[in-house]
Motif scaffolding. Structure first.
Motif, PDB file in Angstrom:
ATOM      1  N   ALA A   1      -4.028 -40.065 -30.427  1.00  0.00           N
ATOM      2  CA  ALA A   1      -3.349 -41.309 -30.804  1.00  0.00           C
ATOM      3  C   ALA A   1      -2.755 -42.012 -29.596  1.00  0.00           C
ATOM      4  O   ALA A   1      -2.468 -43.214 -29.639  1.00  0.00           O
ATOM      5  N   VAL A   2      -2.609 -41.267 -28.497  1.00  0.00           N
ATOM      6  CA  VAL A   2      -1.972 -41.823 -27.299  1.00  0.00           C
ATOM      7  C   VAL A   2      -3.007 -42.246 -26.254  1.00  0.00           C
ATOM      8  O   VAL A   2      -2.952 -43.347 -25.702  1.00  0.00           O
TER       9      VAL A   2
ATOM     10  N   HIS B   1      -9.728 -40.486 -28.110  1.00  0.00           N
ATOM     11  CA  HIS B   1     -10.385 -39.224 -28.467  1.00  0.00           C
ATOM     12  C   HIS B   1     -10.962 -38.503 -27.251  1.00  0.00           C
ATOM     13  O   HIS B   1     -10.799 -37.288 -27.093  1.00  0.00           O
TER      14      HIS B   1
ATOM     15  N   ALA C   1      -8.343 -36.994 -24.955  1.00  0.00           N
ATOM     16  CA  ALA C   1      -7.634 -35.912 -25.657  1.00  0.00           C
ATOM     17  C   ALA C   1      -8.465 -34.640 -25.687  1.00  0.00           C
ATOM     18  O   ALA C   1      -7.938 -33.534 -25.508  1.00  0.00           O
TER      19      ALA C   1
ATOM     20  N   ALA D   1      -4.369 -29.075 -32.722  1.00  0.00           N
ATOM     21  CA  ALA D   1      -3.142 -29.800 -33.060  1.00  0.00           C
ATOM     22  C   ALA D   1      -2.736 -30.696 -31.895  1.00  0.00           C
ATOM     23  O   ALA D   1      -2.334 -31.857 -32.075  1.00  0.00           O
ATOM     24  N   ALA D   2      -2.858 -30.167 -30.667  1.00  0.00           N
ATOM     25  CA  ALA D   2      -2.541 -30.963 -29.482  1.00  0.00           C
ATOM     26  C   ALA D   2      -3.507 -32.138 -29.353  1.00  0.00           C
ATOM     27  O   ALA D   2      -3.101 -33.264 -29.015  1.00  0.00           O
ATOM     28  N   TYR D   3      -4.786 -31.878 -29.618  1.00  0.00           N
ATOM     29  CA  TYR D   3      -5.793 -32.948 -29.555  1.00  0.00           C
ATOM     30  C   TYR D   3      -5.452 -34.081 -30.515  1.00  0.00           C
ATOM     31  O   TYR D   3      -5.493 -35.263 -30.136  1.00  0.00           O
ATOM     32  N   ARG D   4      -5.116 -33.745 -31.746  1.00  0.00           N
ATOM     33  CA  ARG D   4      -4.812 -34.791 -32.723  1.00  0.00           C
ATOM     34  C   ARG D   4      -3.609 -35.624 -32.296  1.00  0.00           C
ATOM     35  O   ARG D   4      -3.577 -36.839 -32.489  1.00  0.00           O
ATOM     36  N   GLU D   5      -2.625 -34.952 -31.699  1.00  0.00           N
ATOM     37  CA  GLU D   5      -1.435 -35.679 -31.258  1.00  0.00           C
ATOM     38  C   GLU D   5      -1.744 -36.588 -30.075  1.00  0.00           C
ATOM     39  O   GLU D   5      -1.301 -37.746 -30.016  1.00  0.00           O
ATOM     40  N   MET D   6      -2.543 -36.077 -29.125  1.00  0.00           N
ATOM     41  CA  MET D   6      -2.828 -36.849 -27.926  1.00  0.00           C
ATOM     42  C   MET D   6      -3.863 -37.941 -28.166  1.00  0.00           C
ATOM     43  O   MET D   6      -3.867 -38.964 -27.462  1.00  0.00           O
TER      44      MET D   6
ATOM     45  N   CYS E   1      -7.058 -31.280 -23.902  1.00  0.00           N
ATOM     46  CA  CYS E   1      -6.576 -30.211 -24.783  1.00  0.00           C
ATOM     47  C   CYS E   1      -7.588 -29.097 -25.021  1.00  0.00           C
ATOM     48  O   CYS E   1      -7.199 -27.997 -25.434  1.00  0.00           O
TER      49      CYS E   1
END
Length: 306
Positions: free
Chosen positions: A163-164, A167, A170, A156-161, A174
């Motif tokens: 985008a910032v 890949h 992230a 979940a943290a990977y998916r959020e990061m 994470c």
């Protein structure tokens, strides 16, 4: 002792897995197996029937096809795991069981030894569950919860990061940065959840938990998190046992080997090039096809890059 685990498409490997555990655990007063199968497309059920006829104490249950009713992978696994939890809680044939060994039966435990397992009883901590460690780097971050080391769902943290920061960064932030080496001689590490492919539980603790593979919104979660939360809510304490080595590394930490590092760097360069050419999906499909061809069959794994 009873060894429990879910299986799928295990016909080529299950006999060797059972033989390995029978050898490693031969010093215990009694040993049985309770395996739950689902969604196999090979002759797994036939192989399980043969083992039930040939191996004392071996039992299995087939759940048939769960995929249609439970399309999310961890939800299917949770359904299967809960079958053996409920059997151990209610079936009189398992009344004599003192300890439950939860195991992934896909060769991840190829380095497990009798000494590693017995180290659980040489510890001074008051444990209800002890989980495995790997020599090169601890791999199972998705199932891990520790207030400092891994306080949240890593994917979940990977998916959020992603985008910032993208890949690759992230993944490093994470997941990879948390796959650290835990020295074999370190003290047991108390955790909120962990697994690592193998765990030993006291029976009275094990039967109080239930596995859950989806959250309230229908999203996929690691099924061990809810199970261990149930145990901890009843006062049971869980640890990673650094001395209980079950593997040098797994497919999730192969990238930490010299050859694996080179492969990882190559794959990231290929993916980044594909992204710049806007053909990432086609590349991933081609990679999947090659992996399936090399492996001879498809394998479901968490944490795959999408």
């Amino acid at each position: 002792m009873v060894v429990v685990g879910p299986v799928r498409n295990c016909s080529a490997t299950i006999a060797a897995e059972v033989a390995r555990f029978r050898s490693v655990l031969s010093g215990f007063a009694s040993l049985s197996f309770l395996v739950v199968e689902s969604d196999s497309t090979d002759d797994s059920v036939q192989q399980l029937r043969q083992l039930a006829a040939q191996v004392p104490g071996f039992a299995f249950e087939s759940m048939g096809v769960l995929r249609d009713r439970h399309p999310i992978r961890c939800d299917r696994i949770a359904v299967c795991r809960n079958v053996y939890v409920e059997r151990l809680a209610s079936d009189p044939r398992y009344r004599h069981i003192d300890y439950v060994m939860g195991a992934d039966l896909d060769n991840v435990n190829h380095q497990l030894s009798a000494e590693a397992v017995l180290s659980c009883w040489r510890s001074d901590v008051d444990w209800s569950g002890m989980t495995a460690n790997q020599r090169l780097a601890y791999y199972d971050i998705w199932a891990l919860r520790h207030p400092v080391w891994a306080p949240v769902d890593c994917w979940a943290a990977y998916r959020e990061m992603a985008a910032v920061v993208g890949h690759r960064q992230a993944i490093e932030m994470c997941v990879a940065s948390k796959q650290v080496r835990v020295p074999v001689d370190a003290a047991p590490i108390e955790v909120e959840s962990a697994f690592g492919g193998f765990a030993v539980y006291r029976r009275e603790a094990f039967v109080t938990g239930r596995y859950v593979g989806v959250d309230a919104n229908g999203g996929e979660v690691n099924e061990h998190i809810g199970f261990h939360a149930d145990l901890r809510a009843r006062g049971h304490r869980l640890y990673i046992n650094p001395a209980m080595i079950n593997a040098d590394f797994t497919e999730h930490t192969y990238y930490k080997t010299p050859l694996g590092h080179l492969r990882k760097e190559l794959m990231w360069r290929v993916r980044e090039t594909a992204d710049s050419l806007h053909c990432r999906e086609q590349l991933e499909a081609a990679i999947d096809a090659v992996k399936k061809m090399l492996a001879g069959s498809s394998m479901e794994r968490p944490g795959k890059l999408r």
